[in-house]
Design a protein around this motif. Structure first.
Motif, PDB file in Angstrom:
ATOM      1  N   ARG A 184      35.444  70.802  42.918  1.00  0.00           N
ATOM      2  CA  ARG A 184      34.243  71.695  42.294  1.00  0.00           C
ATOM      3  C   ARG A 184      34.768  71.817  40.446  1.00  0.00           C
ATOM      4  NH1 ARG A 184      35.733  75.161  46.135  1.00  0.00           N
ATOM      5  NH2 ARG A 184      36.981  76.283  44.688  1.00  0.00           N
ATOM      6  N   GLU A 185      35.088  71.825  40.375  1.00  0.00           N
ATOM      7  CA  GLU A 185      35.672  71.829  38.643  1.00  0.00           C
ATOM      8  C   GLU A 185      35.827  70.255  38.263  1.00  0.00           C
ATOM      9  OE1 GLU A 185      39.801  73.486  37.919  1.00  0.00           O
ATOM     10  OE2 GLU A 185      39.691  75.338  38.582  1.00  0.00           O
ATOM     11  N   GLY A 186      36.396  68.975  38.900  1.00  0.00           N
ATOM     12  CA  GLY A 186      36.333  67.985  37.999  1.00  0.00           C
ATOM     13  C   GLY A 186      35.199  67.658  38.192  1.00  0.00           C
ATOM     14  N   GLY A 187      34.045  67.194  39.083  1.00  0.00           N
ATOM     15  CA  GLY A 187      32.869  67.186  39.214  1.00  0.00           C
ATOM     16  C   GLY A 187      32.953  65.564  40.089  1.00  0.00           C
ATOM     17  N   ILE A 188      32.240  64.691  39.709  1.00  0.00           N
ATOM     18  CA  ILE A 188      31.419  63.593  40.525  1.00  0.00           C
ATOM     19  C   ILE A 188      33.117  62.408  40.434  1.00  0.00           C
ATOM     20  CG2 ILE A 188      30.986  61.121  40.692  1.00  0.00           C
ATOM     21  CD1 ILE A 188      27.922  62.646  40.569  1.00  0.00           C
ATOM     22  N   PRO A 189      33.776  62.776  38.625  1.00  0.00           N
ATOM     23  CA  PRO A 189      34.782  61.635  38.373  1.00  0.00           C
ATOM     24  C   PRO A 189      36.134  61.897  39.560  1.00  0.00           C
ATOM     25  CG  PRO A 189      33.951  62.396  36.502  1.00  0.00           C
ATOM     26  CD  PRO A 189      33.066  63.284  37.934  1.00  0.00           C
ATOM     27  N   VAL A 190      36.337  63.058  39.072  1.00  0.00           N
ATOM     28  CA  VAL A 190      37.463  64.013  40.009  1.00  0.00           C
ATOM     29  C   VAL A 190      37.396  63.240  41.729  1.00  0.00           C
ATOM     30  CG1 VAL A 190      38.783  65.482  41.195  1.00  0.00           C
ATOM     31  CG2 VAL A 190      37.997  65.004  38.226  1.00  0.00           C
ATOM     32  N   ALA A 191      35.438  63.603  42.186  1.00  0.00           N
ATOM     33  CA  ALA A 191      35.330  63.690  43.502  1.00  0.00           C
ATOM     34  C   ALA A 191      35.846  62.235  44.311  1.00  0.00           C
ATOM     35  CB  ALA A 191      34.513  64.395  43.651  1.00  0.00           C
ATOM     36  N   LEU A 192      35.189  61.592  43.032  1.00  0.00           N
ATOM     37  CA  LEU A 192      35.680  59.224  43.192  1.00  0.00           C
ATOM     38  C   LEU A 192      37.487  59.122  43.232  1.00  0.00           C
ATOM     39  CD1 LEU A 192      32.794  58.238  41.550  1.00  0.00           C
ATOM     40  CD2 LEU A 192      33.338  57.439  43.641  1.00  0.00           C
ATOM     41  N   MET A 193      38.223  60.134  42.460  1.00  0.00           N
ATOM     42  CA  MET A 193      39.233  59.828  42.637  1.00  0.00           C
ATOM     43  C   MET A 193      40.239  60.643  43.687  1.00  0.00           C
ATOM     44  SD  MET A 193      42.260  61.815  39.686  1.00  0.00           S
ATOM     45  CE  MET A 193      41.937  62.852  40.675  1.00  0.00           C
ATOM     46  N   ILE A 194      39.973  61.434  43.475  1.00  0.00           N
ATOM     47  CA  ILE A 194      40.425  61.953  45.674  1.00  0.00           C
ATOM     48  C   ILE A 194      40.092  60.546  46.406  1.00  0.00           C
ATOM     49  CG2 ILE A 194      40.172  63.337  46.885  1.00  0.00           C
ATOM     50  CD1 ILE A 194      40.154  65.696  44.759  1.00  0.00           C
ATOM     51  N   LYS A 195      38.788  60.522  46.834  1.00  0.00           N
ATOM     52  CA  LYS A 195      38.685  59.367  47.322  1.00  0.00           C
ATOM     53  C   LYS A 195      39.235  58.020  47.219  1.00  0.00           C
ATOM     54  CE  LYS A 195      34.601  57.284  49.991  1.00  0.00           C
ATOM     55  NZ  LYS A 195      33.455  56.634  49.967  1.00  0.00           N
ATOM     56  N   LEU A 196      39.397  57.384  46.156  1.00  0.00           N
ATOM     57  CA  LEU A 196      39.682  55.998  46.114  1.00  0.00           C
ATOM     58  C   LEU A 196      41.664  55.976  45.810  1.00  0.00           C
ATOM     59  CD1 LEU A 196      36.750  54.977  43.711  1.00  0.00           C
ATOM     60  CD2 LEU A 196      36.643  54.205  46.265  1.00  0.00           C
ATOM     61  N   MET A 197      41.976  56.707  44.741  1.00  0.00           N
ATOM     62  CA  MET A 197      43.405  56.829  44.264  1.00  0.00           C
ATOM     63  C   MET A 197      43.943  56.686  45.800  1.00  0.00           C
ATOM     64  SD  MET A 197      43.592  58.026  40.514  1.00  0.00           S
ATOM     65  CE  MET A 197      44.869  57.301  40.356  1.00  0.00           C
ATOM     66  N   PRO A 198      43.604  57.107  46.520  1.00  0.00           N
ATOM     67  CA  PRO A 198      45.448  56.780  47.287  1.00  0.00           C
ATOM     68  C   PRO A 198      45.347  56.003  48.291  1.00  0.00           C
ATOM     69  CG  PRO A 198      43.952  59.039  47.116  1.00  0.00           C
ATOM     70  CD  PRO A 198      43.032  58.435  46.572  1.00  0.00           C
ATOM     71  N   LEU A 199      43.934  54.518  47.818  1.00  0.00           N
ATOM     72  CA  LEU A 199      44.372  53.805  49.304  1.00  0.00           C
ATOM     73  C   LEU A 199      44.642  52.800  48.816  1.00  0.00           C
ATOM     74  CD1 LEU A 199      39.879  53.582  49.483  1.00  0.00           C
ATOM     75  CD2 LEU A 199      41.604  54.469  51.203  1.00  0.00           C
ATOM     76  N   PRO A 200      44.880  52.490  47.814  1.00  0.00           N
ATOM     77  CA  PRO A 200      46.205  51.298  47.531  1.00  0.00           C
ATOM     78  C   PRO A 200      47.766  52.396  47.556  1.00  0.00           C
ATOM     79  CG  PRO A 200      45.312  51.634  45.505  1.00  0.00           C
ATOM     80  CD  PRO A 200      44.240  52.339  46.228  1.00  0.00           C
ATOM     81  N   PHE A 201      48.263  53.744  47.418  1.00  0.00           N
ATOM     82  CA  PHE A 201      49.422  54.275  47.219  1.00  0.00           C
ATOM     83  C   PHE A 201      49.447  54.602  48.759  1.00  0.00           C
ATOM     84  CE2 PHE A 201      51.844  57.589  46.841  1.00  0.00           C
ATOM     85  CZ  PHE A 201      52.655  56.685  45.642  1.00  0.00           C
ATOM     86  N   LYS A 202      48.578  54.681  49.335  1.00  0.00           N
ATOM     87  CA  LYS A 202      49.114  54.223  50.727  1.00  0.00           C
ATOM     88  C   LYS A 202      49.271  53.486  51.576  1.00  0.00           C
ATOM     89  CE  LYS A 202      46.181  57.909  52.501  1.00  0.00           C
ATOM     90  NZ  LYS A 202      44.880  58.686  53.270  1.00  0.00           N
TER      91      LYS A 202
END
Length: 213
Positions: A184-202
């Motif tokens: 809610r606070e970060g909008g689309i950029p944060v939503a994309l970060m939440i979706k994409l950044m964990p993938l390579p880290f996992k």
């Protein structure tokens, strides 16, 4: 004041999770004497090094950024001596772990000394973080204004933490409600970060800790 130092608490939560699982991983591998394949040995060494860097970044940011703000805001109500002393003993502990991690990459085994150092760090920081949250968090809520806290967080971000390491670990310990608020606070950029950044880290975590960890 009604501010909530959520970033600080989430950082603590992620740190405690990694302290437990890194100490557990090292203890198990040291007991077994397993000779690791080169890829996993390198991955474990790299993860432990990044974790030590993360801890150093966190406690040095508290010393340099947060503590001065608290001392100005809370005055006689705050005594940071014990917490500062705790921070002073951390860097030698982190140096030993970095050295042990380098040995893992070279020798492809986890020495008992590294397992003991990680267990010691885990115990030290579990106690320290409990003390900090019991004493410091109420002072932040009472004496530090929302605007001042926002400036603290911005100053800490400018110190250059490794976001590819920090963000996925924070997301992993965030509740669904906390993630929804971040979106809610970060909008689309944060939503994309939440979706994409964990993938390579996992994938990195699976190599270090094993599948399902």
């Amino acid at each position: 004041m009604n501010n909530e130092p959520n970033g600080l608490l989430l950082a603590h939560r992620a740190m405690l999770r990694d302290l437990d699982r890194c100490a557990g991983l090292a203890a198990g591998l040291a007991r077994s004497g397993e000779r690791l394949d080169r890829k996993r040995a390198t991955a474990i060494a790299g993860y432990l090094t990044d974790f030590c860097d993360s801890i150093h970044h966190h406690h040095s940011a508290e010393d340099d950024v947060l503590w001065p703000v608290l001392e100005r805001s809370a005055g006689a109500h705050v005594d940071l001596t014990e917490l500062t002393d705790d921070h002073a003993v951390l860097d030698p502990k982190l140096a030993r772990i970095r050295s042990g991690a380098a040995a893992v990459a070279t020798n492809r085994t986890v020495p008992a000394e590294l397992a003991a150092d990680l267990a010691d760090l885990r115990d030290t920081l579990h106690e320290h973080i409990a003390d900090e949250e019991r004493t410091i968090v109420p002072l932040i809520k009472r004496y530090v204004s929302d605007d001042e806290w926002n400036r603290v967080e911005a100053a800490i971000r400018r110190r250059g933490a490794k976001m590819s390491f920090e963000v996925p670990r924070i997301l992993a310990v965030s509740t669904p409600g906390e993630l929804a608020e971040a979106r809610r606070e970060g909008g689309i950029p944060v939503a994309l970060m939440i979706k994409l950044m964990p993938l390579p880290f996992k994938r990195r975590e699976a190599l270090v800790f094993g599948a399902g960890r």
